[in-house]
Motif scaffolding. Structure first.
Motif, PDB file in Angstrom:
ATOM      1  N   ARG A  82       7.714   6.945  -6.224  1.00 49.59           N
ATOM      2  CA  ARG A  82       6.667   6.971  -5.009  1.00 49.59           C
ATOM      3  C   ARG A  82       5.675   7.537  -5.465  1.00 49.59           C
ATOM      4  O   ARG A  82       4.715   6.897  -5.297  1.00 49.59           O
ATOM      5  CB  ARG A  82       7.522   7.848  -4.523  1.00 49.59           C
ATOM      6  N   SER A  83       6.166   8.685  -6.630  1.00 47.06           N
ATOM      7  CA  SER A  83       4.546   9.001  -7.443  1.00 47.06           C
ATOM      8  C   SER A  83       3.762   8.374  -8.137  1.00 47.06           C
ATOM      9  O   SER A  83       2.839   7.866  -8.496  1.00 47.06           O
ATOM     10  CB  SER A  83       4.546  10.193  -7.738  1.00 47.06           C
ATOM     11  N   ALA A  84       4.627   7.368  -9.008  1.00 43.86           N
ATOM     12  CA  ALA A  84       3.918   6.540 -10.132  1.00 43.86           C
ATOM     13  C   ALA A  84       3.333   5.318  -9.391  1.00 43.86           C
ATOM     14  O   ALA A  84       2.196   4.819  -9.810  1.00 43.86           O
ATOM     15  CB  ALA A  84       5.048   6.274 -11.051  1.00 43.86           C
ATOM     16  N   TRP A  85       3.888   4.997  -7.880  1.00 44.02           N
ATOM     17  CA  TRP A  85       3.897   3.708  -7.532  1.00 44.02           C
ATOM     18  C   TRP A  85       2.257   3.818  -6.868  1.00 44.02           C
ATOM     19  O   TRP A  85       1.274   3.071  -6.778  1.00 44.02           O
ATOM     20  CB  TRP A  85       4.693   2.982  -6.360  1.00 44.02           C
ATOM     21  N   TYR A  86       1.735   4.998  -5.895  1.00 45.84           N
ATOM     22  CA  TYR A  86       0.887   6.078  -5.612  1.00 45.84           C
ATOM     23  C   TYR A  86       0.002   6.009  -6.360  1.00 45.84           C
ATOM     24  O   TYR A  86      -1.222   5.190  -6.484  1.00 45.84           O
ATOM     25  CB  TYR A  86       0.676   6.937  -5.394  1.00 45.84           C
ATOM     26  N   CYS A  87       0.099   5.909  -7.671  1.00 43.21           N
ATOM     27  CA  CYS A  87      -1.296   5.547  -8.898  1.00 43.21           C
ATOM     28  C   CYS A  87      -1.257   4.091  -9.237  1.00 43.21           C
ATOM     29  O   CYS A  87      -1.985   4.224  -9.559  1.00 43.21           O
ATOM     30  CB  CYS A  87      -0.389   6.853  -9.884  1.00 43.21           C
TER      31      CYS A  87
ATOM     32  N   LEU B 117      12.151   9.632 -14.926  1.00 37.55           N
ATOM     33  CA  LEU B 117      11.427   8.681 -15.870  1.00 37.55           C
ATOM     34  C   LEU B 117      11.250   8.098 -14.043  1.00 37.55           C
ATOM     35  O   LEU B 117      11.414   7.497 -13.278  1.00 37.55           O
ATOM     36  CB  LEU B 117      12.289   7.766 -16.103  1.00 37.55           C
ATOM     37  N   GLU B 118       9.181   8.066 -14.667  1.00 39.08           N
ATOM     38  CA  GLU B 118       8.960   8.283 -13.567  1.00 39.08           C
ATOM     39  C   GLU B 118       9.030   6.690 -13.338  1.00 39.08           C
ATOM     40  O   GLU B 118       8.462   5.946 -12.030  1.00 39.08           O
ATOM     41  CB  GLU B 118       7.729   8.828 -13.860  1.00 39.08           C
ATOM     42  N   ILE B 119       8.191   5.712 -14.912  1.00 40.25           N
ATOM     43  CA  ILE B 119       8.218   4.401 -14.517  1.00 40.25           C
ATOM     44  C   ILE B 119       9.035   3.721 -16.037  1.00 40.25           C
ATOM     45  O   ILE B 119       9.295   4.577 -16.647  1.00 40.25           O
ATOM     46  CB  ILE B 119       6.579   4.113 -15.201  1.00 40.25           C
ATOM     47  N   SER B 120       9.753   2.613 -15.072  1.00 40.13           N
ATOM     48  CA  SER B 120      10.699   2.297 -16.112  1.00 40.13           C
ATOM     49  C   SER B 120      11.000   0.442 -16.083  1.00 40.13           C
ATOM     50  O   SER B 120      10.186   0.363 -15.307  1.00 40.13           O
ATOM     51  CB  SER B 120      12.507   3.235 -15.857  1.00 40.13           C
ATOM     52  N   GLN B 121      11.637   0.279 -16.692  1.00 36.86           N
ATOM     53  CA  GLN B 121      12.338  -1.026 -16.760  1.00 36.86           C
ATOM     54  C   GLN B 121      13.831  -1.356 -17.663  1.00 36.86           C
ATOM     55  O   GLN B 121      13.799  -0.479 -18.348  1.00 36.86           O
ATOM     56  CB  GLN B 121      11.000  -1.953 -17.824  1.00 36.86           C
TER      57      GLN B 121
ATOM     58  N   HIS C  59       1.094  -1.175  -0.498  1.00 37.99           N
ATOM     59  CA  HIS C  59      -0.187  -0.711  -0.048  1.00 37.99           C
ATOM     60  C   HIS C  59       0.721   1.587   0.050  1.00 37.99           C
ATOM     61  O   HIS C  59       1.695   0.969   0.492  1.00 37.99           O
ATOM     62  CB  HIS C  59      -0.959   0.059   1.203  1.00 37.99           C
ATOM     63  N   PRO C  60       1.191   2.107  -0.767  1.00 38.03           N
ATOM     64  CA  PRO C  60       1.440   3.378  -0.846  1.00 38.03           C
ATOM     65  C   PRO C  60       1.791   3.857   0.804  1.00 38.03           C
ATOM     66  O   PRO C  60       3.029   5.072   0.708  1.00 38.03           O
ATOM     67  CB  PRO C  60       0.667   4.487  -1.367  1.00 38.03           C
ATOM     68  N   ASP C  61       0.656   3.995   1.497  1.00 40.82           N
ATOM     69  CA  ASP C  61       0.909   4.683   3.203  1.00 40.82           C
ATOM     70  C   ASP C  61       2.269   3.385   3.670  1.00 40.82           C
ATOM     71  O   ASP C  61       3.317   4.386   4.342  1.00 40.82           O
ATOM     72  CB  ASP C  61       0.062   4.623   3.371  1.00 40.82           C
ATOM     73  N   VAL C  62       2.797   2.223   2.861  1.00 42.72           N
ATOM     74  CA  VAL C  62       3.416   1.406   3.865  1.00 42.72           C
ATOM     75  C   VAL C  62       5.154   1.692   3.096  1.00 42.72           C
ATOM     76  O   VAL C  62       5.924   1.870   3.690  1.00 42.72           O
ATOM     77  CB  VAL C  62       2.879   0.393   3.618  1.00 42.72           C
ATOM     78  N   VAL C  63       5.098   2.302   1.513  1.00 46.72           N
ATOM     79  CA  VAL C  63       5.496   2.162   1.181  1.00 46.72           C
ATOM     80  C   VAL C  63       6.156   3.761   0.589  1.00 46.72           C
ATOM     81  O   VAL C  63       6.990   3.982  -0.437  1.00 46.72           O
ATOM     82  CB  VAL C  63       5.770   1.374  -0.012  1.00 46.72           C
ATOM     83  N   SER C  64       6.040   4.742   1.259  1.00 48.06           N
ATOM     84  CA  SER C  64       6.485   6.156   0.905  1.00 48.06           C
ATOM     85  C   SER C  64       7.463   6.449   1.043  1.00 48.06           C
ATOM     86  O   SER C  64       7.995   7.760   0.619  1.00 48.06           O
ATOM     87  CB  SER C  64       5.120   6.945   1.472  1.00 48.06           C
ATOM     88  N   ILE C  65       8.566   5.798   1.954  1.00 52.47           N
ATOM     89  CA  ILE C  65       9.231   5.836   2.754  1.00 52.47           C
ATOM     90  C   ILE C  65      10.632   6.207   1.356  1.00 52.47           C
ATOM     91  O   ILE C  65      11.344   6.232   1.085  1.00 52.47           O
ATOM     92  CB  ILE C  65      10.158   5.531   3.423  1.00 52.47           C
ATOM     93  N   TYR C  66       9.771   4.944   0.034  1.00 51.43           N
ATOM     94  CA  TYR C  66      10.477   4.202  -0.772  1.00 51.43           C
ATOM     95  C   TYR C  66      11.162   5.498  -1.760  1.00 51.43           C
ATOM     96  O   TYR C  66       9.632   5.574  -2.457  1.00 51.43           O
ATOM     97  CB  TYR C  66      10.817   3.437  -1.112  1.00 51.43           C
ATOM     98  N   ASP C  67      12.017   5.481  -2.410  1.00 49.69           N
ATOM     99  CA  ASP C  67      12.449   6.805  -3.793  1.00 49.69           C
ATOM    100  C   ASP C  67      11.101   5.633  -5.012  1.00 49.69           C
ATOM    101  O   ASP C  67      10.938   6.322  -5.704  1.00 49.69           O
ATOM    102  CB  ASP C  67      13.546   6.721  -4.101  1.00 49.69           C
TER     103      ASP C  67
ATOM    104  N   GLY D 185       2.948  13.052 -15.951  1.00 48.91           N
ATOM    105  CA  GLY D 185       3.185  13.738 -16.877  1.00 48.91           C
ATOM    106  C   GLY D 185       2.944  13.545 -18.186  1.00 48.91           C
ATOM    107  O   GLY D 185       2.149  12.228 -18.354  1.00 48.91           O
ATOM    108  N   GLU D 186       3.724  13.055 -19.497  1.00 47.77           N
ATOM    109  CA  GLU D 186       3.238  12.874 -21.000  1.00 47.77           C
ATOM    110  C   GLU D 186       4.183  12.023 -20.760  1.00 47.77           C
ATOM    111  O   GLU D 186       5.640  11.284 -20.628  1.00 47.77           O
ATOM    112  CB  GLU D 186       3.684  13.772 -21.668  1.00 47.77           C
ATOM    113  N   ARG D 187       3.452  10.066 -20.689  1.00 50.82           N
ATOM    114  CA  ARG D 187       4.108   9.202 -20.755  1.00 50.82           C
ATOM    115  C   ARG D 187       4.991   9.236 -22.025  1.00 50.82           C
ATOM    116  O   ARG D 187       6.275   8.037 -22.078  1.00 50.82           O
ATOM    117  CB  ARG D 187       2.784   8.268 -20.810  1.00 50.82           C
TER     118      ARG D 187
END
Length: 408
Positions: free
Chosen positions: A279-284, A217-221, A181-189, A309-311
């Motif tokens: 962190r922000s991308a995972w919240y979503c 990059l907010e989401i990557s692999q 849950h985002p409130d549990v992992v909020s300290i991780y970048d 932002g723009e994907r």
């Protein structure tokens, strides 16, 4: 009469001199007042700057004690004083006891990134290779055991420092929805939500994150080695001459990827086997995961909506740090690359469990698509951000064309 006029003239002259004197005094005071104002502004700036840095330090030292992080208290919390409430947690283990001299010292969390993996004992060796790289980079490690076997891992040096969660025959997305849950992992970048069948010989997590941060990059692999057992989308294949890429060009197959392509799988796309979220991308993304659709099919096509932002700019594939997808199916499989797992029912013929899982996944994909379309239709206030980005680019293109015509 003459005396009276001369007296009036004297008074006017005196008043004029007096006014000039006041003006002179005021003119002399102006530089002095400017100095005073400058000093006052400097003091205000230094005070504000000091308070800001103090607040930042407090946030780092006590990440769960800042009032600004709290949501507005609900009716059920009104019986508690606001200062005692902690709305968030983390996955850091705490000692059962500590020396009295250490109790008052602030415990600063050093692990700022998280690796979460579903694991089975059949892939212990490969998981060990992955975890060792992340553990050396000071990651917090959480393993989701889908086969129920935890005891078989205790001989590994890092095992007692990792978090182990057990639930039989559950998928990565099932675990993530319930335990990340985002409130549990909020300290991780950054949160690495990886499969277990990935080879990391050519991957370094610290170098990877440097690229991700520098490129925004907010989401990557990580890119996939071209020799991987399973590759489903061309955009995930490693480009040997690049550090990273955001899009692919491919005119083969049903989906043609050109410079005009605006979305997945041509750009703004990562696959579900090895995604990395800010962190922000995972919240979503956590809110996008459907609680009952455990295989996650179809979600990769929508992850770009969580890119903050723009994907086409915020989602990318890192080429210089790449992995090998081995394609080993152990959850409901045989533990060998792409090998079927026939199971016999009592009084019946054998059937391929992987085939049944694929049927379930295909059904879930259809359900997910229907839910998305229904949600878009019902939410009258929602506007597709990427249609808005397309419209903005179109208007800019038209303005450039108009400018060129007028200059020619």
């Amino acid at each position: 009469m003459k005396t009276f006029k001369s007296w009036n003239a004297f008074v006017k002259k005196r008043n004029a001199l007096s006014d000039g004197g006041n003006c002179g005094i005021k003119m002399k005071q102006l530089p002095f007042m400017g100095v005073i104002c400058t000093v006052m502004l400097f003091i205000v700036y230094r005070t504000t700057n000091y308070q800001y840095h103090e607040t930042e330090m407090e946030t780092k030292l006590h990440p769960f004690e800042t009032v600004k992080d709290y949501r507005l208290p609900s009716e059920n919390l009104k019986s508690l004083p606001r200062g005692i409430m902690q709305a968030r947690s983390d996955l850091e283990m705490k000692p059962l006891w500590s020396r009295s001299s250490l109790r008052s010292k602030v415990n600063i969390t050093t692990n700022k990134n998280l690796l979460a993996m579903p694991v089975g004992i059949k892939q212990k060796e490969n998981v060990d290779d992955v975890v060792q790289k992340f553990y050396e980079a000071n990651f917090t490690i959480i393993l989701f055991h889908y086969d129920g076997n935890v005891d078989g891992w205790w001989d590994l040096d890092w095992s007692d420092k990792a978090i182990h969660i057990v639930a039989h025959n559950q998928t990565k997305w099932w675990f993530a929805k319930r335990f990340l849950h985002p409130d549990v992992v909020s300290i991780y970048d950054y949160i690495f939500l990886w499969d277990e069948d990935l080879g990391v010989e050519h991957f370094d997590p610290e170098r990877y994150l440097k690229i991700v941060k520098s490129e925004g990059l907010e989401i990557s692999q990580p890119a996939l080695d071209p020799n991987s057992t399973e590759i489903h989308h061309r955009i995930t294949i490693r480009a040997r001459t690049k550090r990273f890429h955001r899009r692919v060009y491919d005119l083969r197959g049903k989906t043609k990827c050109t410079n005009a392509s605006e979305g997945p799988p041509c750009t703004g796309f990562v696959e579900g086997m090895a995604p990395v979220f800010s962190r922000s991308a995972w919240y979503c993304a956590w809110h996008l995961i459907q609680n009952d659709l455990v295989h996650g099919w179809g979600m990769d096509m929508k992850l770009g909506y969580c890119a903050q932002g723009e994907r086409s700019k915020k989602v990318g594939v890192v080429d210089s740090e790449y992995i090998v997808h081995k394609g080993i199916q152990t959850l409901g499989g045989s533990g060998h690359p792409t090998r079927a797992a026939p199971i016999k029912r009592t009084g019946g013929s054998g059937f391929d469990l992987r085939t049944e899982i694929r049927r379930q996944s295909t059904w879930e994909l259809q359900v997910f698509k229907e839910r998305w379309n229904r949600a878009v239709e019902e939410d009258v206030n929602w506007v597709d951000p990427f249609l808005r980005y397309q419209a903005q680019r179109y208007r800019k293109h038209k303005r450039r064309q108009t400018s060129k015509r007028s200059n020619s």
